[in-house]
Write an enzyme that holds these catalytic residues in place. Structure first.
Site, PDB file in Angstrom:
ATOM      1  N   LYS A 175      10.285 -10.279   7.176  1.00  0.00           N
ATOM      2  CA  LYS A 175       9.929 -10.128   5.831  1.00  0.00           C
ATOM      3  C   LYS A 175      10.849  -8.986   5.101  1.00  0.00           C
ATOM      4  O   LYS A 175      11.475  -8.946   4.079  1.00  0.00           O
ATOM      5  CB  LYS A 175       8.366  -9.477   5.788  1.00  0.00           C
ATOM      6  CG  LYS A 175       8.043  -8.662   4.351  1.00  0.00           C
ATOM      7  CD  LYS A 175       6.482  -8.261   4.344  1.00  0.00           C
ATOM      8  CE  LYS A 175       6.364  -6.914   5.006  1.00  0.00           C
ATOM      9  NZ  LYS A 175       6.692  -5.744   4.165  1.00  0.00           N
ATOM     10  N   ASN A 176      11.042  -7.983   5.890  1.00  0.00           N
ATOM     11  CA  ASN A 176      11.778  -6.610   5.274  1.00  0.00           C
ATOM     12  C   ASN A 176      13.310  -6.972   5.441  1.00  0.00           C
ATOM     13  O   ASN A 176      13.942  -6.087   4.977  1.00  0.00           O
ATOM     14  CB  ASN A 176      11.778  -5.305   5.916  1.00  0.00           C
ATOM     15  CG  ASN A 176       9.941  -5.036   5.624  1.00  0.00           C
ATOM     16  OD1 ASN A 176       9.456  -5.709   4.742  1.00  0.00           O
ATOM     17  ND2 ASN A 176       9.362  -4.040   6.585  1.00  0.00           N
TER      18      ASN A 176
ATOM     19  N   CYS B 251       1.342   3.982  -2.819  1.00  0.00           N
ATOM     20  CA  CYS B 251       0.566   2.930  -2.142  1.00  0.00           C
ATOM     21  C   CYS B 251      -0.372   3.786  -1.111  1.00  0.00           C
ATOM     22  O   CYS B 251      -0.298   4.931  -0.843  1.00  0.00           O
ATOM     23  CB  CYS B 251       1.256   1.869  -1.596  1.00  0.00           C
ATOM     24  SG  CYS B 251       2.203   2.666  -0.053  1.00  0.00           S
TER      25      CYS B 251
ATOM     26  N   ARG C   8       5.489   7.292  -1.917  1.00  0.00           N
ATOM     27  CA  ARG C   8       6.561   6.418  -1.999  1.00  0.00           C
ATOM     28  C   ARG C   8       7.565   6.565  -2.968  1.00  0.00           C
ATOM     29  O   ARG C   8       7.694   5.904  -4.113  1.00  0.00           O
ATOM     30  CB  ARG C   8       6.245   4.872  -2.043  1.00  0.00           C
ATOM     31  CG  ARG C   8       5.208   4.657  -0.855  1.00  0.00           C
ATOM     32  CD  ARG C   8       5.426   4.449   0.424  1.00  0.00           C
ATOM     33  NE  ARG C   8       6.514   3.713   0.631  1.00  0.00           N
ATOM     34  CZ  ARG C   8       6.291   2.447   1.103  1.00  0.00           C
ATOM     35  NH1 ARG C   8       5.104   1.975   0.861  1.00  0.00           N
ATOM     36  NH2 ARG C   8       7.179   1.386   1.216  1.00  0.00           N
TER      37      ARG C   8
ATOM     38  N   ASP D 112       6.125   1.105  11.332  1.00  0.00           N
ATOM     39  CA  ASP D 112       5.430   0.003  11.170  1.00  0.00           C
ATOM     40  C   ASP D 112       4.796  -0.409  12.262  1.00  0.00           C
ATOM     41  O   ASP D 112       4.085  -1.420  12.317  1.00  0.00           O
ATOM     42  CB  ASP D 112       6.364  -1.211  10.658  1.00  0.00           C
ATOM     43  CG  ASP D 112       6.673  -0.907   9.339  1.00  0.00           C
ATOM     44  OD1 ASP D 112       7.741  -1.316   8.690  1.00  0.00           O
ATOM     45  OD2 ASP D 112       6.422   0.285   8.763  1.00  0.00           O
TER      46      ASP D 112
ATOM     47  N   ARG E   2       0.197 -10.566   3.705  1.00  0.00           N
ATOM     48  CA  ARG E   2       1.316 -10.005   3.180  1.00  0.00           C
ATOM     49  C   ARG E   2       2.564 -10.090   3.985  1.00  0.00           C
ATOM     50  O   ARG E   2       3.744 -10.208   3.445  1.00  0.00           O
ATOM     51  CB  ARG E   2       1.120  -8.575   2.583  1.00  0.00           C
ATOM     52  CG  ARG E   2       0.029  -8.196   1.385  1.00  0.00           C
ATOM     53  CD  ARG E   2       0.117  -7.037   0.626  1.00  0.00           C
ATOM     54  NE  ARG E   2       1.704  -6.692   0.297  1.00  0.00           N
ATOM     55  CZ  ARG E   2       1.893  -5.668  -0.219  1.00  0.00           C
ATOM     56  NH1 ARG E   2       0.709  -4.598  -0.760  1.00  0.00           N
ATOM     57  NH2 ARG E   2       3.049  -5.258  -0.660  1.00  0.00           N
TER      58      ARG E   2
HETATM   59  C1  EPZ Z   1      10.988   0.169   4.445  1.00  0.00           C
HETATM   60  O1  EPZ Z   1      10.147   0.747   2.992  1.00  0.00           O
HETATM   61  C2  EPZ Z   1      10.060  -0.768   4.881  1.00  0.00           C
HETATM   62  N1  EPZ Z   1       9.622  -1.938   3.618  1.00  0.00           N
HETATM   63  C3  EPZ Z   1       8.547  -0.249   5.088  1.00  0.00           C
HETATM   64  O2  EPZ Z   1       7.900  -1.385   5.696  1.00  0.00           O
HETATM   65  C4  EPZ Z   1       9.027   0.763   6.405  1.00  0.00           C
HETATM   66  O3  EPZ Z   1       7.708   1.294   6.809  1.00  0.00           O
HETATM   67  C5  EPZ Z   1       9.834   1.850   5.963  1.00  0.00           C
HETATM   68  O4  EPZ Z   1      11.141   1.259   5.437  1.00  0.00           O
HETATM   69  C6  EPZ Z   1      10.285   2.729   6.823  1.00  0.00           C
HETATM   70  O5  EPZ Z   1      11.261   1.818   7.879  1.00  0.00           O
HETATM   71  C7  EPZ Z   1      10.641  -2.743   3.066  1.00  0.00           C
HETATM   72  O6  EPZ Z   1      11.696  -2.890   3.951  1.00  0.00           O
HETATM   73  C8  EPZ Z   1      10.349  -3.648   2.269  1.00  0.00           C
HETATM   74  P1  EPZ Z   1      12.092   4.575   3.261  1.00  0.00           P
HETATM   75  P2  EPZ Z   1      11.059   1.918   2.229  1.00  0.00           P
HETATM   76  O7  EPZ Z   1      12.743   4.505   1.922  1.00  0.00           O
HETATM   77  O8  EPZ Z   1      12.486   1.274   2.145  1.00  0.00           O
HETATM   78  C9  EPZ Z   1      11.018   8.395   1.797  1.00  0.00           C
HETATM   79  C10 EPZ Z   1       5.949  -2.648   5.680  1.00  0.00           C
HETATM   80  O9  EPZ Z   1       4.890  -2.208   6.521  1.00  0.00           O
HETATM   81  N2  EPZ Z   1      11.728   8.278   0.623  1.00  0.00           N
HETATM   82  O10 EPZ Z   1      13.003   4.380   4.577  1.00  0.00           O
HETATM   83  O11 EPZ Z   1      10.224   2.113   1.135  1.00  0.00           O
HETATM   84  C11 EPZ Z   1       9.594   7.647   1.841  1.00  0.00           C
HETATM   85  O12 EPZ Z   1       8.680   8.455   0.862  1.00  0.00           O
HETATM   86  C12 EPZ Z   1       6.692  -1.520   5.255  1.00  0.00           C
HETATM   87  O13 EPZ Z   1       6.605  -3.490   6.005  1.00  0.00           O
HETATM   88  C13 EPZ Z   1      12.067   9.258  -0.260  1.00  0.00           C
HETATM   89  O14 EPZ Z   1      11.742  10.312  -0.150  1.00  0.00           O
HETATM   90  O15 EPZ Z   1      10.979   3.246   3.255  1.00  0.00           O
HETATM   91  C14 EPZ Z   1       9.272   7.843   3.248  1.00  0.00           C
HETATM   92  O16 EPZ Z   1       8.628   9.025   3.523  1.00  0.00           O
HETATM   93  C15 EPZ Z   1       5.694  -0.195   4.990  1.00  0.00           C
HETATM   94  N3  EPZ Z   1      12.672   8.921  -1.477  1.00  0.00           N
HETATM   95  C16 EPZ Z   1      10.626   7.973   3.704  1.00  0.00           C
HETATM   96  O17 EPZ Z   1      11.418   8.314   2.916  1.00  0.00           O
HETATM   97  C17 EPZ Z   1      13.280   7.622  -1.747  1.00  0.00           C
HETATM   98  O18 EPZ Z   1      14.151   7.209  -2.663  1.00  0.00           O
HETATM   99  C18 EPZ Z   1      11.186   6.600   4.498  1.00  0.00           C
HETATM  100  O19 EPZ Z   1      11.156   5.493   3.482  1.00  0.00           O
HETATM  101  C19 EPZ Z   1      12.907   6.749  -0.686  1.00  0.00           C
HETATM  102  C20 EPZ Z   1      12.065   6.898   0.389  1.00  0.00           C
END
Ligand code: EPZ
Length: 421
Positions: A22-23, A117, A122, A307, A399
């Site tokens: 999915k991701n 969320c 996020r 995850d 989802r």
């Molecule tokens: C991706 O989310 C995945 N979703 C998430 O999967 C997964 O948990 C996450 O990566 C971590 O591996 C998709 O790929 C669609 P991040 P993403 O940006 O990209 C902080 C699932 O269950 N951050 O790596 O949103 C953020 O708050 C979902 O399938 C910032 O601070 O994750 C978090 O603490 C849930 N500023 C950390 O970084 C930003 O601009 C990691 O987030 C972006 C992120």
């Protein structure tokens, strides 16, 4: 509302086909907006989030033509700009992934701020800083991200990510394919889904090196061409079924799964007493031996994935001994703990750590899902619990997991979906 009714205590035996990730699918659907030639995506998982993303890109005039249950041709020739409304972005945060492609292709983009969320605030600041490093003017107007490229389009530059954010790496990579000159992304996320997005963009004509390392280089602008790409199998789905096999003392072959994509998860499960070995079709998981708790800390890839943290906690609840589980990626990803406790788990929360006292005999009970991975954790715990477990709000599950109940029934689980008022 649908619920899942599970009669626990049955070993899982047999084989499960692992769907496309999915991701990986979500950013690749958004990436189709960058091109002016069709993109054929194979291995699309049939999950609600993919449907939501397909509907979103169709709202920009991209034509989606399904070619079987797991394949679609996305034709962006007639794509036009438009705003990603709050309603779609708040329901699926990954909608923010259209920001980079819309800005890069049309010179401007308006995307609603996703908001938080269940698992955390996020923020998207790293996405916005990456686009600014390519010359974009980025601001927030009444909850809407407004981004504008320079008159001549985005300009390649150096992007240093404060943390290896998956989404920000993907936004940067996609936008850079249409920037003039070379872009370098430092502290990039190394996830297989980032690597797969790069492979898809290269098939579409992009020039990208270093995907899967902390340093990715993109030479733009791209000469786009028609492409076909097979989406990488879902390592989180594979890890979920591996844990389901282990918690029931069963043995499952995960066809299509790659052991190397499980990375640290494989190490942790082996230390816990699970045996994993590659087969011609994928990966055999043997959880028939005694299990013991192992400490886990979630980290960016190749560390233990956040995850799979909830799913692992269910396993640790029944394994012998204790396990300390630390969540370092998201700030609020323990909502499954109170529900696991209703099934008899003994878990003590201390800030971002959870001490799981194992060796428990779980007992079935009604429980409630709160987010995608928490809901599958409760299904897994229900498979091991004595008696009946009813998991409500399973729309969270739909989802991200394709036909979870049917796949489990085919492996011997007693699980059925019911619609209740
Ligand atoms: C991706 O989310 C995945 N979703 C998430 O999967 C997964 O948990 C996450 O990566 C971590 O591996 C998709 O790929 C669609 P991040 P993403 O940006 O990209 C902080 C699932 O269950 N951050 O790596 O949103 C953020 O708050 C979902 O399938 C910032 O601070 O994750 C978090 O603490 C849930 N500023 C950390 O970084 C930003 O601009 C990691 O987030 C972006 C992120």
């Amino acid at each position: 509302m649908d619920v899942l009714v599970i009669e626990g205590g049955r070993r899982l035996e047999g084989a499960v086909a692992i769907a496309g990730a999915k991701n990986a699918a979500l950013p690749q659907i958004a990436a189709a907006l960058l091109s002016d030639a069709p993109v054929r995506l194979a291995g699309l998982p049939r999950v609600a989030d993919v449907e939501t993303m397909l509907r979103l890109v169709e709202s920009y005039g991209l034509v989606v033509e399904h070619a079987g249950p797991h394949e679609a041709v996305l034709d962006p020739a007639a794509a036009r700009n438009g705003e990603a409304p709050y309603d779609s972005v708040r329901r699926m945060r990954a909608s923010v992934l259209v920001l980079g492609p819309l800005l890069a292709r049309f010179g401007e983009a308006r995307v609603s701020l996703p908001g938080g969320c269940a698992i955390g605030a996020r923020p998207v600041d790293l996405h916005l800083k990456a686009l600014a490093a390519l010359g974009a003017e980025v601001g927030i107007e009444a909850g809407v991200i407004v981004a504008e490229a320079p008159a001549g389009g985005l300009v390649g530059g150096r992007i240093v990510l404060a943390s290896p954010s998956v989404g920000a790496t993907e936004t940067a990579m996609m936008a850079a394919t249409r920037a003039r000159g070379e872009t370098e992304i430092l502290n990039a996320a190394r996830d297989p889904e980032v690597q797969d997005l790069a492979a898809c963009l290269v098939a579409m004509g992009a020039t990208i090196e270093g995907a899967g390392t902390h340093r990715i280089r993109i030479a733009g602008p791209t000469t786009w061409r028609a492409a076909r790409h097979e989406i990488v199998p879902d390592r989180i789905e594979a890890g979920t079924y591996a844990i389901a096999a282990a918690i029931t003392g069963g043995r499952l072959e995960l066809s299509g799964a790659h052991l190397e994509h499980l990375a640290v998860v494989g190490e942790v499960l082996e230390s816990a007493g699970v045996r994993l070995f590659p087969t011609d079709r994928g990966l055999m998981v043997d959880g028939t031996g005694p299990l013991r708790g192992v400490d886990v800390t979630t980290e960016p890839y190749p560390g233990f994935p956040t995850d799979l943290q909830a799913q692992y906690m269910a396993l640790a609840s029944v394994a012998e001994g204790a396990a300390l589980v630390r969540e370092t990626v998201f700030e609020n990803r323990f909502m499954h703990v109170p529900e696991l406790s209703r099934l008899g788990a003994d878990i003590r929360l201390e800030g971002t750590s959870a001490l799981v006292r194992g060796g428990r005999k779980l007992k079935g009970a009604p429980v409630m899902a709160t987010d995608l991975r928490a809901s599958v954790c409760l299904v897994i715990a229900g498979l091991a619990a004595q008696g009946e477990t009813v998991v409500s709000r399973v729309y969270h599950l739909d989802r991200g997991y394709e036909e979870l109940d049917r796949k489990l029934v085919r492996c011997g689980a007693a699980i059925r979906r019911e619609t209740r008022a």
